[in-house]
Design an enzyme around this catalytic site. Structure first.
Site, PDB file in Angstrom:
ATOM      1  N   ASP A  39      -5.827  -6.544   5.954  1.00  0.00           N
ATOM      2  CA  ASP A  39      -6.923  -6.122   4.779  1.00  0.00           C
ATOM      3  C   ASP A  39      -7.756  -6.979   4.910  1.00  0.00           C
ATOM      4  OD1 ASP A  39      -8.844  -3.822   4.230  1.00  0.00           O
ATOM      5  OD2 ASP A  39      -7.526  -3.331   2.710  1.00  0.00           O
ATOM      6  N   TYR A  60       0.842  -0.890  -0.133  1.00  0.00           N
ATOM      7  CA  TYR A  60      -0.296  -0.019  -0.323  1.00  0.00           C
ATOM      8  C   TYR A  60       0.864   1.022   0.382  1.00  0.00           C
ATOM      9  CZ  TYR A  60      -4.009  -2.696   0.823  1.00  0.00           C
ATOM     10  OH  TYR A  60      -5.161  -3.215   0.743  1.00  0.00           O
ATOM     11  N   ASP A  82     -11.610  -8.741   7.720  1.00  0.00           N
ATOM     12  CA  ASP A  82     -13.237  -8.543   6.628  1.00  0.00           C
ATOM     13  C   ASP A  82     -13.562  -9.874   6.919  1.00  0.00           C
ATOM     14  OD1 ASP A  82     -12.766  -5.317   6.745  1.00  0.00           O
ATOM     15  OD2 ASP A  82     -13.417  -4.890   5.163  1.00  0.00           O
TER      16      ASP A  82
END
Ligand code: NAD
Length: 358
Positions: free
Chosen positions: A248, A137, A252
């Site tokens: 990430d 990222y 979730d």
């Protein structure tokens, strides 16, 4: 010594749910001082920026930040750096928050909300430790260019760089091992070391740091297998540590095992244990102002704050037990309501938690 908490309620349901968390903490008469600041869309409306200087100063001076949620469709057309959600990234950067703790807890009373079979998730209690500041990222170089080689030389291509330095992995490793020490002493490190050099360095570093924590059993798992195990046998997992990209996605996935987004808290911490604590959900503009939001994720975020930033583990447990009790008593906000339960408003849920504390 009285500790200072920055209260940043934000947009949408932020105020309603924050009010309930404050109600609970005030009922405990904790040695805490609360100061509120504007963040997100409301801050943009007042100061022309989602993270104004005064809010940033308040956050830096505080021992912890209790954050509600940001996001307001009215500001979706603003330049990216002025959108409400940028406030979170700004706070992470300014406070050096490099670790994200995301618990996935499935309260036995709410197993029907999960998309998995109840027996797979009833009593699930796992914690994902995600590195927050490195990885693909943020790795440079990145960009768009004409491909210099590969299958289609000269074609337009996008590229990013996955990178982690040893010290970056070491500091998240210490947090993960220490967290595992406080739980079942079992740590699963997730990587893709069969393919990626970055992951091999991650794995080598985890193995080296493991020697400092001989009581903790360290297991390595490839990310594809981890994604599978999370839906196959999630209760076999306790603490998972992983990098930014894999974290990430897996956080979730883990969150959805519980089925109830209104129940999930999260924390982002720096080396001084200063942290930002927030529910995992967003500002829910569709239900804002109706007093029907579920405040439990915000209340559980406050409990995490007491545990991880303020050294008040007993008080954290007291809040968590009170939440369990209101669920046992059958109180439910609309998002988690099912036949036979008592439907309550956001403020009534806050009142019920306060009552259960006593
Ligand atoms: P959301 O999490 O706000 O809402 C998704 C769905 O879940 C909605 O139907 C909402 O009503 C429901 N929901 C969420 N929290 C709830 C609660 N506590 N009680 C009951 N129901 C709840 O996600 P979204 O709709 O994709 O995004 C809305 C806004 O929030 C956007 O502007 C988005 O950018 C922002 N957002 C902010 C954060 C954050 O502040 N950390 C995180 C995600 C999204």
């Amino acid at each position: 010594m009285v500790k200072k908490i920055a209260i940043l309620a934000g947009d949408g349901i932020g105020n309603e749910i924050m009010e309930q968390a404050l109600k609970v903490m005030r009922a405990m008469s904790l040695p805490l001082e609360y100061e509120s600041g504007l963040v997100g869309g409301v801050a943009y409306a007042a100061h022309g920026h989602p993270l104004p200087e005064c809010t940033l100063k308040l956050a830096k001076e505080s021992d912890a930040v209790l954050f509600g949620a940001v996001g307001d469709y009215r500001y979706d057309t603003l330049e990216r750096h002025l959108r409400p959600e940028q406030a979170i990234l700004g706070l992470r950067k300014a406070l050096g928050l490099f670790v994200n703790l995301r618990p996935a807890i499935c309260f036995p009373e709410l197993t029907s909300a999960s998309s998995l079979k109840p027996e797979l998730v009833a009593g699930l209690d796992l914690l994902l430790v995600r590195e927050l500041t490195g990885d693909v990222y943020f790795g440079q170089p990145r960009g768009r260019r004409k491909s210099p080689d590969g299958f289609f030389p000269g074609a337009e291509e996008g590229f990013d760089t996955m990178r982690y330095s040893e010290p970056e992995v070491e500091r998240i490793a210490h947090v993960a091992f220490q967290t595992a020490m406080g739980r079942k002493k079992h740590l699963v490190s997730v990587d893709k070391a069969n393919v990626l050099e970055t992951s091999q360095l991650w794995r080598d570093t985890m193995n080296r740091i493991a020697k400092e924590y001989p009581e903790v059993t360290l297991e390595h798992m490839y990310v594809d297998n981890a994604a599978m195990q999370l839906v196959r046998a999630p209760k076999k997992l306790d603490v998972i540590v992983t990098g930014n990209l894999f974290g990430d996605i897996l956080s979730d996935e883990a969150a959805m095992l519980t089925g109830s987004i209104g129940m999930l808290a999260s924390a982002a911490l720096n080396e001084k244990k200063q942290g930002l604590y927030e529910p995992s959900h967003g500002s829910a503009p569709d239900i804002a102002g109706k007093n029907i939001a579920n405040p439990l994720a915000q209340i559980l975020s406050a409990a995490m704050m007491l545990r991880y930033s303020l050294d008040m583990p007993d008080e954290a447990v007291a809040i968590e037990e009170a939440v369990k009790q209101v669920l046992r008593q059958g109180y439910r906000t609309g998002d988690i309501w099912s036949e036979g339960c008592t439907k309550v408003s956001c403020s009534e849920m806050g009142d019920a938690v306060v009552k259960a504390l006593r």
